[in-house]
Write an enzyme that holds these catalytic residues in place. Structure first.
Site, PDB file in Angstrom:
ATOM      1  CD  GLN A 214      -3.055   2.647   6.684  1.00 50.51           C
ATOM      2  OE1 GLN A 214      -3.648   2.965   7.711  1.00 50.51           O
ATOM      3  NE2 GLN A 214      -3.678   2.509   5.535  1.00 50.51           N
TER       4      GLN A 214
ATOM      5  CG  ASN B 142      -2.307  11.573   2.958  1.00 51.67           C
ATOM      6  OD1 ASN B 142      -1.754  10.737   2.251  1.00 51.67           O
ATOM      7  ND2 ASN B 142      -1.988  11.725   4.232  1.00 51.67           N
ATOM      8  CE  LYS B 143      -5.216   5.540   4.361  1.00 53.71           C
ATOM      9  NZ  LYS B 143      -6.180   4.746   3.548  1.00 53.71           N
TER      10      LYS B 143
ATOM     11  NE  ARG C  58       0.241   1.391   3.297  1.00 50.83           N
ATOM     12  CZ  ARG C  58       1.157   2.324   3.474  1.00 50.83           C
ATOM     13  NH1 ARG C  58       2.445   1.997   3.519  1.00 50.83           N
ATOM     14  NH2 ARG C  58       0.860   3.585   3.627  1.00 50.83           N
ATOM     15  N   GLY C  59       0.259   2.410  -0.098  1.00 53.89           N
ATOM     16  CA  GLY C  59       1.051   3.640  -0.247  1.00 53.89           C
ATOM     17  C   GLY C  59       1.171   3.917  -1.740  1.00 53.89           C
ATOM     18  CB  ALA C  60       0.489   7.018  -3.635  1.00 57.85           C
TER      19      ALA C  60
ATOM     20  NE  ARG D 230      -6.148   0.901  -1.846  1.00 59.98           N
ATOM     21  CZ  ARG D 230      -5.479   1.364  -0.786  1.00 59.98           C
ATOM     22  NH1 ARG D 230      -4.218   1.027  -0.588  1.00 59.98           N
ATOM     23  NH2 ARG D 230      -6.074   2.165   0.077  1.00 59.98           N
TER      24      ARG D 230
ATOM     25  CG  ASP E  60      -3.034   8.226  -1.188  1.00 62.77           C
ATOM     26  OD1 ASP E  60      -2.999   8.743  -0.052  1.00 62.77           O
ATOM     27  OD2 ASP E  60      -2.666   7.071  -1.433  1.00 62.77           O
TER      28      ASP E  60
HETATM   29  O1  MRU Z   1      -4.508   3.192   2.139  1.00 62.91           O
HETATM   30  P1  MRU Z   1      -3.027   3.399   2.030  1.00 62.91           P
HETATM   31  O2  MRU Z   1      -2.248   2.828   3.153  1.00 62.91           O
HETATM   32  O3  MRU Z   1      -2.498   2.980   0.668  1.00 62.91           O
HETATM   33  O4  MRU Z   1      -2.874   4.982   2.113  1.00 62.91           O
HETATM   34  C1  MRU Z   1      -1.595   5.539   2.060  1.00 62.91           C
HETATM   35  C2  MRU Z   1      -1.549   6.993   2.274  1.00 62.91           C
HETATM   36  O5  MRU Z   1      -2.546   7.669   2.423  1.00 62.91           O
HETATM   37  C3  MRU Z   1      -0.184   7.620   2.199  1.00 62.91           C
HETATM   38  O6  MRU Z   1      -0.104   8.725   3.046  1.00 62.91           O
HETATM   39  C4  MRU Z   1       0.087   8.071   0.776  1.00 62.91           C
HETATM   40  O7  MRU Z   1      -0.178   7.039  -0.126  1.00 62.91           O
HETATM   41  C5  MRU Z   1       1.476   8.550   0.591  1.00 62.91           C
HETATM   42  S1  MRU Z   1       2.660   7.206   0.581  1.00 62.91           S
HETATM   43  C6  MRU Z   1       4.122   7.985   0.215  1.00 62.91           C
END
Ligand code: MRU
Length: 361
Positions: free
Chosen positions: A200, A251-252, A48-50, A89, A241
């Site tokens: 996370q 973002n999250k 996970r993470g962009a 996603r 994201d």
């Molecule tokens: O749902 P996730 O864990 O994929 O969400 C991740 C985030 O929101 C991160 O802050 C974002 O992707 C930046 S990762 C460098």
């Protein structure tokens, strides 16, 4: 900085990732040999993470090309792989960016199709490492300046979710300036939001800061405002994201509330943005960024390590209580102090972004 990566290739040219669902309790890796294994890894948040989602999707296409050649399938198989990965996603734009880059490379390929897919996916990974390193180079002076203003006292940084190396390949976006500050001997301390429902923050950010020896403290998601009111936060830095042409930042979920609290308390709120997370095709983040909605059981249950050492889900509400689970929110550009990119720092505005990304004029 201790070097490890979140995704790598094996000698037999498959792909391996860390199963992030098991962190921080177990360090387990998973080998991906087919595109649908890559798709599943993105969907179930093994990765996970962009930026990491984008890299995994790129390798997913490489694996699809390999399957197509080895099993003598026609081009419709590859089209199916592109569609499936695109649907894995919805919010992080890196996924679509990486798939478009793979498509373009394959469409223009005049030589070896498999080598082209392999090389392009590898290049996406290497580019991300350099991108994150550069975000650190540009973000470091901000931490240095705060440290100077505090006469070398500890700089307290609050972050939400995980935009560290676990969300990328190496360095991370928000952690790159922090790691580079540590390397220069600047005293830092990170307030880590736990980041319900997938945690996370407590599972991943706390894990990676521990591995890198960065002083940090875990807080509940609602504590940030209180800390800011009491002068215990010098800056907020979050990942993204998807960031629009106007500088709106997805973002999250919960990021927006941190930005509001920071704004109310006059605390700088920074966004660390790799150029792969820019979506210059849209302007209004609130209206145009698709927000992922995930399974309600992620909210109804918490997962942790029980007294017997077993990792297990625990129901935290009545059996029949329904939950909603929006994965992301949008922080309007007006609440963002500045965007730290791999090309430099800019205002969260179209004008600001175009000074660094004139190719989008
Ligand atoms: O749902 P996730 O864990 O994929 O969400 C991740 C985030 O929101 C991160 O802050 C974002 O992707 C930046 S990762 C460098």
């Amino acid at each position: 900085m201790a070097k490890f990566r979140t995704i790598w290739t094996t000698e037999d040219r498959y792909v391996e990732v860390i199963d992030q669902r098991k962190l921080p309790h177990e360090f387990v890796t998973e080998k991906l040999e087919t595109y649908d294994e890559a798709e599943e890894a993105i969907k179930d948040m093994t990765v996970r993470g962009a930026p990491l989602i984008g890299a995994t999707a790129a390798y997913g296409i490489y694996l699809a090309v390999r399957e197509m050649i080895e099993d003598e399938l026609d081009g419709s198989f590859l089209d199916e792989a592109f569609s499936a990965l695109r649907a894995s996603r919805p919010t992080a734009v890196n996924l679509f960016w990486a798939l478009d880059r793979m498509r373009e490379a394959l469409d223009n390929c005049e030589g070896n199709f498999l080598e082209t897919a392999w090389n392009t996916a590898n290049a996406i990974v290497e580019d991300d490492v350099e991108t994150c390193r550069m975000i650190g180079v540009h973000g470091l002076p901000i931490i240095e300046e705060l440290s100077k203003r505090k006469s070398g006292e500890v700089v307290n940084i609050l972050t939400h979710c995980n935009a560290g190396m676990l969300g990328c390949i190496e360095w991370g976006t928000i952690t790159s300036p922090i790691y580079q500050a540590m390397e220069k001997g600047i005293k830092v301390h990170v307030w880590v939001d736990e980041t319900r429902p997938r945690n996370q923050g407590s599972n991943l950010t706390a894990y990676e800061l521990t591995r890198h020896g960065v002083p940090h403290t875990l807080i509940v998601d609602n504590a940030g405002g209180h800390l800011m009111q009491h002068g215990m936060v010098d800056m907020v830095i979050v990942g993204t994201d998807r960031t629009t042409r106007n500088g709106d930042v997805a973002n999250k979920i919960g990021t927006y509330l941190k930005a509001l609290a920071a704004n109310d308390n006059g605390i700088p709120f920074y966004v660390a943005l790799p150029s792969t997370t820019l979506d210059m095709s849209i302007r209004d983040g609130l209206k145009e960024i698709p927000i992922e909605e995930r399974n309600q059981d992620e909210v109804r249950y918490m997962i942790g390590k029980g007294p017997s050492g077993e990792i297990q889900p625990v129901l935290i509400c009545p059996e029949t209580t329904p939950a909603s689970n929006y994965g992301f929110d949008v922080t309007p550009a007006r609440l963002v102090t500045a965007i730290i990119t791999d090309r430099g720092i800019c205002d969260a505005s179209e004008k600001g972004l175009l000074t660094l990304y004139p190719e989008y004029k």
